[in-house]
Design an enzyme around this catalytic site. Sequence first.
Site, PDB file in Angstrom:
ATOM      1  N   TYR B 103      -8.521  11.006   2.080  1.00 31.01           N
ATOM      2  CA  TYR B 103      -9.623  11.845   2.542  1.00 31.01           C
ATOM      3  C   TYR B 103      -9.270  12.668   3.782  1.00 31.01           C
ATOM      4  O   TYR B 103     -10.083  13.453   4.244  1.00 31.01           O
ATOM      5  CB  TYR B 103     -10.866  10.999   2.792  1.00 31.01           C
ATOM      6  CG  TYR B 103     -11.614  10.733   1.504  1.00 31.01           C
ATOM      7  CD1 TYR B 103     -12.137  11.791   0.778  1.00 31.01           C
ATOM      8  CD2 TYR B 103     -11.754   9.445   1.004  1.00 31.01           C
ATOM      9  CE1 TYR B 103     -12.804  11.568  -0.419  1.00 31.01           C
ATOM     10  CE2 TYR B 103     -12.416   9.214  -0.187  1.00 31.01           C
ATOM     11  CZ  TYR B 103     -12.942  10.282  -0.903  1.00 31.01           C
ATOM     12  OH  TYR B 103     -13.584  10.071  -2.078  1.00 31.01           O
ATOM     13  N   GLU B 189      -6.323 -12.921 -16.177  1.00 27.05           N
ATOM     14  CA  GLU B 189      -6.267 -11.453 -16.245  1.00 27.05           C
ATOM     15  C   GLU B 189      -7.555 -10.824 -15.761  1.00 27.05           C
ATOM     16  O   GLU B 189      -7.535  -9.851 -15.015  1.00 27.05           O
ATOM     17  CB  GLU B 189      -5.976 -11.034 -17.693  1.00 27.05           C
ATOM     18  CG  GLU B 189      -6.004  -9.542 -17.919  1.00 27.05           C
ATOM     19  CD  GLU B 189      -5.938  -9.172 -19.383  1.00 27.05           C
ATOM     20  OE1 GLU B 189      -5.582 -10.047 -20.192  1.00 27.05           O
ATOM     21  OE2 GLU B 189      -6.240  -8.016 -19.707  1.00 27.05           O
ATOM     22  N   ASP B 276      -4.989 -11.764 -22.120  1.00 27.71           N
ATOM     23  CA  ASP B 276      -5.359 -11.483 -23.511  1.00 27.71           C
ATOM     24  C   ASP B 276      -4.107 -11.422 -24.374  1.00 27.71           C
ATOM     25  O   ASP B 276      -3.020 -11.076 -23.897  1.00 27.71           O
ATOM     26  CB  ASP B 276      -6.063 -10.121 -23.600  1.00 27.71           C
ATOM     27  CG  ASP B 276      -7.491 -10.175 -23.058  1.00 27.71           C
ATOM     28  OD1 ASP B 276      -8.043 -11.284 -22.970  1.00 27.71           O
ATOM     29  OD2 ASP B 276      -8.007  -9.092 -22.702  1.00 27.71           O
TER      30      ASP B 276
END
Lengths: 621, 399
Positions: B103, B189, B276
Amino acid sequence: MEFASLQDLYQHLISSAIRRCICSERLCRLSVLLQRSPASDPPLVCISISDTGIGSCIQEFQDLKCPVEGILAETWDGVVYVRTTNIFDTKISCYQLNLKENVSTRKPIWLPSNIKHGVKFSGTEVCLSVYESVDVLLAEMNCFFQKNIAMEVVADGQDIPGSRNDAVFLENLPASSSFTASTLDHLKLGLEDYVLKHGSSLTCDSCFPNRDDLRSGSGMVCEDKHKTTKLVVEAAVVISEISNSANNCFGARCSDTEVLCFKDFAPCSISEAFLKALTDIDWKRYGLTLECAIDQRSHALLKWGPTPLSFHIHIAVHCHHKTRFDKKLIRKAIELALDDFKNKYAGFLLSADTLKISMFAPDLAKAIAGLISYSNDMDFKKECLAILGLQPHQSEGEIVEETIKNKIISAIEVNDQRPQGIKEVAPLLFEDGRRKLQFVNDECYKGGFDPMDFSSTETGLPVNLVPAGIINRRPVPILRGWDSTIFKLLPISHCYWIGQPRWSTGGIGDGGEALCDGGALELEPLEWWFLLPPCLAFFLDREAEASLLCLQCFPLLAMQASKFEDQTRKAIITTSVKLLELIPLLIFSGNVGRNTERGKLVCLRLCQSKWELKRREKGRR
Amino acid sequence: MEGNRGSLERIDVLRKITELTKSMIVELSNRSSKMISIDRFKSYCTNSLENCCCRFNLSEGKETLTLQRESHVRRLDVLLRVLLIIQQLLRENRHSSKRDIYYMHPSVFTDQSVVDRAINDICILLQCSRHNLNVVSVGNGLVMGWLRFSEAGRRFDCIKKPNSAHFIPVQVEEVTDIASPADYILVVEKESGEGYSDKSWFHGSRKLNFKFHFDQLKYLVSYFERPVFQRLANDRFCSRNRCIVITGRGYPDVPTRRFLRILVDVLALPAFCLVDCDPYGFDILTTYRFGSMQMAYDAKYLRIPQLQWLGAFAADSEKYNLPEQCLIPLTLQDKRRTEALLQRCYLRREVPQWRLELDSMLQRGVKFEIEALSVHNISFLSEEYLPSKIKNELTTGKF
């Protein structure tokens, strides 16, 4: 080849003469004589184009054709008289051809030959008579010479005493112009002249008040695929900044670019291949956006977009030694010329990418300057200032930032310059000699030897000063860089001295024709020889005749020795001998002509400008 | 002592910045356009093991930023601006996040990833880690379980409420006094359920700028509160098992990886990872164990070589009788990604059995989420699957 106009015809004949001069690889002379027959109505003008180049062959004229109808057919009977001889010929062949006759059945009419009496020379004279006003012819030829040869035409109206037209323009040209320069250099210099004059016979002071305002680059490529044929393409680029576009002679087409095209030393029309070569160039690499390339017959016109340029680009291309155009070589030659320009002039012709990159320079500089100024390490700060070439008191952020920005821009611009590949350069005259000349020159100067200081020299007359084998090398190009004031003293006549002809300015006539009177140069003494400008010339006898060559250009001192007292004359001779000894490249050829025993001419050109500077310095004091 | 070390490091980094600046000025003074050369690092290659050099942590050549290309100059502009900010941070010994830096010049940086890349480049140039630049990133990761530690003088006691999640500290390098009675560390995860099936409508509606009513939002919150991490918390997994559970919530950020690495180093505990059964889960696993390509230069401080893959494996679908509805066919993109993963040199070299599992998934042509294991019983994951797997690892594995 059929001619549509008289202009086309004599341009072809002059171009052929120039070509023969160049092929001879010697200093040559080209004479164009316009002679009006007295009391003829309509006016009948004899055009004589003679040169001292290699001899011509009959095939050069056999293919030419004059139309049986049209303006040319009305003004010209189609007959040309040709006199020609090669260097080893024992006679001068003479014949006439009627170019209105059918090419296949045409046969020359052989005229009596002239014996050369053992004198070795070569040349050609072509004569034809046309019904045309001398003024018209002169205007056209002036234009042609200005544009293509940049030498002057002088016509002699013999029927009206004093009516000789001495349309001679002379000027001081930079010392870089040289007899030993290559054809490429002459293309460049010639283009500069053309730009300076841009169509008029005089330099335009409003557009280009100073020759230094012009910037130029050149490039050349050779194709040597076959041993017998070798295509050479030369290109020159001249850029002029236009300060005041309102008062500019170019007017509305200020930012368009004229591309002049020459083939075998003669102007030629624009071909498809040529236009394609122009459009194939990656102009963006030079910060230019090409909108279109237009065939304007005598030249190609490049239109730039989207915004008008703040400068004017002029381009000339010359292809020789081959009949066809090779667009790749043309493109390459122009690109080399543009690259040469970029390498010489930082900040010009920057590519679009470079311009974009340059926009980052302030931000980069600000950040780097910040890294320096925010550091606590005083030694580091001092070291950085030293590297940047700044003094300790110049540690303010703005100065540092500005310095870094300039260095960034400089580095970016260097990147934009392409490393030039192996640039093929035409062999120079006296390549070996240049170094020697330089050496000798320095030595002379160090030793206090001043060739201008005749009073301190011994006396003695050179007996037989024969050139040091230079005649057989490349031709000496143009006659440039002289002091025009000398011509106030000299008579000017109606023929042209021509070296490497096409792109020279200056150069001026002699007093006779190349080939006449059955052989040796029929020269009128005192009317031609000293017109070799930047020479130190010593003339020993009013009637002497000689041909000569010159070396590097520089201060002009033409002296007519006969006007001096004996003592001075001897001093001059002695000086010349000394110079001859010192400068083995002196080119001197004496004893050409009828009156060989009556005089000699020693002409000498000196290389460096030191002497000249010294002389000027003395003058100022 | 810690403060002195930090101060010395700062001075060293500042010295390197001056050297870098000086080298650039010298190049410019020589009208050279070569501004800086950045070493290139790789965390893996696809060469055969004989030709692989990745294991030596050496740079793979250099990348030179010059003033010749616009892309280089843009990158240089960003790099120098960030370097200037970093110099100020170090001088004043302040910290800033990557987002803060972004920024400062949003119009120049245009994207956070541009700043991230510049920071990585600077780390390579100055041969340091990101934390040495006083640049921190707000940690995304969560931790719970049997753990106590201090960060910059603040005490964190997770043991008091072992099933409550805590954010992973921002200044990981200032974490001290680590203590834990845990037997192992479990890395999962996902914190929240980011399934394939129902998630698409949510993303789709976001693209269409749907405005949600309060009821819908409540549903969404509850939807995303069905996570593995949250599931374990709800099931009071850490109360029943003496362990530390960490999640990076997807691809782990630097603080999460660094924190995990510090825990593993300090506590010398076995670490297991549950992801997964799909190429993305596997990629997350490799990021924890071998490091990411982007930060390959710092992999030696971020990777966790001891990490073991707990599941889910392709064979679990059969072992635990997952219904076909829970198995999702691999897309073409999944297959390509899996094939690319199989080529990575570190799999061949260090964990060839992982390659076999990955290949097995490819052969079966299906993938599934960890949540699918809850199909028969909602607490199956915490009560059966994980305890059995971990027990198996602890008894049969090298631990």
